[in-house]
Structure formats: C-alpha cells, structure tokens
Write a protein that holds these residues in place. Structure first.
Motif, PDB file in Angstrom:
ATOM      1  N   THR A   1      46.452  48.451  27.298  1.00 26.29           N
ATOM      2  CA  THR A   1      45.056  48.661  26.913  1.00 26.29           C
ATOM      3  C   THR A   1      44.175  48.911  28.134  1.00 26.29           C
ATOM      4  N   VAL A   2      44.421  48.163  29.197  1.00 25.79           N
ATOM      5  CA  VAL A   2      43.641  48.341  30.425  1.00 25.79           C
ATOM      6  C   VAL A   2      43.944  49.699  31.051  1.00 25.79           C
TER       7      VAL A   2
ATOM      8  N   VAL B   1      46.890  38.334  32.291  1.00 25.32           N
ATOM      9  CA  VAL B   1      47.223  38.856  33.610  1.00 25.32           C
ATOM     10  C   VAL B   1      46.230  39.924  34.043  1.00 25.32           C
ATOM     11  N   LEU B   2      45.716  40.667  33.076  1.00 23.19           N
ATOM     12  CA  LEU B   2      44.922  41.842  33.399  1.00 23.19           C
ATOM     13  C   LEU B   2      43.831  42.055  32.368  1.00 23.19           C
ATOM     14  N   ILE B   3      42.605  42.291  32.847  1.00 20.76           N
ATOM     15  CA  ILE B   3      41.507  42.637  31.943  1.00 20.76           C
ATOM     16  C   ILE B   3      40.660  43.727  32.586  1.00 20.76           C
ATOM     17  N   ALA B   4      39.934  44.449  31.748  1.00 24.14           N
ATOM     18  CA  ALA B   4      38.989  45.464  32.228  1.00 24.14           C
ATOM     19  C   ALA B   4      37.676  45.273  31.492  1.00 24.14           C
TER      20      ALA B   4
ATOM     21  N   GLY C   1      34.979  49.822  33.882  1.00 27.92           N
ATOM     22  CA  GLY C   1      34.013  49.738  34.973  1.00 27.92           C
ATOM     23  C   GLY C   1      34.528  48.899  36.122  1.00 27.92           C
ATOM     24  N   VAL C   2      35.359  47.921  35.798  1.00 22.99           N
ATOM     25  CA  VAL C   2      35.983  47.056  36.795  1.00 22.99           C
ATOM     26  C   VAL C   2      37.233  46.446  36.165  1.00 22.99           C
ATOM     27  N   VAL C   3      38.244  46.224  36.981  1.00 26.66           N
ATOM     28  CA  VAL C   3      39.492  45.610  36.529  1.00 26.66           C
ATOM     29  C   VAL C   3      39.669  44.307  37.289  1.00 26.66           C
TER      30      VAL C   3
ATOM     31  N   LEU D   1      31.862  36.978  32.490  1.00 26.29           N
ATOM     32  CA  LEU D   1      33.064  37.544  31.872  1.00 26.29           C
ATOM     33  C   LEU D   1      33.193  37.077  30.427  1.00 26.29           C
ATOM     34  N   GLY D   2      32.893  35.814  30.178  1.00 24.82           N
ATOM     35  CA  GLY D   2      32.906  35.295  28.814  1.00 24.82           C
ATOM     36  C   GLY D   2      31.863  35.967  27.940  1.00 24.82           C
TER      37      GLY D   2
END
Length: 107
Positions: A27-28, A84-87, A38-40, A12-13
C-alpha cells in the motif's frame, strides 16, 4: 527519533483518524508510485529487503523518509498492531511531520 510523548506521535494518530495514513509495504509503495505519499516512516527493525526497496522508491520519487525505533512504536502511534511501514498522504500533515522530525536523509 523521539518517541511517545513528542508531537509527531500525536500528529500521526490524528492523521490516521483523518484517514490520511496508509500502512503496509504494498500500500505504501502504491502511494509512493502514485505521488500520494507526502512522507514515509519506517521502523528500524524492518527487513533489509524492505528497507532497500522503500529507500530506492523514496529516492526515485523524492519522498522524504524517516526511521522510528521499532514497529511497536509505529503501530502504537496510529492505534494499530505493530507496523513496519506507513505513509502520510495529506500534504499538510506530511509538512508538519517533516518540520518536527527534521530533514530526511533520503528521498
């Protein structure tokens, strides 16, 4: 979900440094709607409203979604303050994350 010393954390980094990660709810959601996510990955301490909104979008657009233990861990994985949230927007990074994290329960 496994934490800091697991391969998904480092991947992820790496994806963030490659510019293939977006963070923040709007944004997500935009990435999901634009078929770019592709993935959340969402922290388990997200608000109920956020969880419902993102889960519904991921199900509708068929985007795998995973939960991590807390926002601090998620932020640390991408070298930022708590998130809280990334994609992940790159298909190869997303595929590897899905492979390591296992099957998604939604999306």
């Amino acid at each position: 979900m496994p934490e800091k010393n697991d391969p998904w954390y480092a991947l992820l980094g790496l994806a963030k440094r490659a510019g293939k990660v977006v963070a923040g709810e709007e944004t997500v959601l935009k990435a999901i709607r634009g078929h770019k996510a592709g993935v959340v990955i969402m922290s388990s301490d997200a608000s109920d409203r956020t969880k419902k909104t993102v889960n519904n979008k991921c199900i509708f657009y068929k985007v795998p979604i995973f939960e991590t233990s807390e926002r601090v861990t998620l932020g640390r994985a991408i070298g930022q303050p708590p998130r809280v949230l990334i994609a992940v927007t790159d298909s190869r990074f997303a595929a590897r994350l899905i492979e390591w994290l296992g099957p998604s329960t939604r999306g």
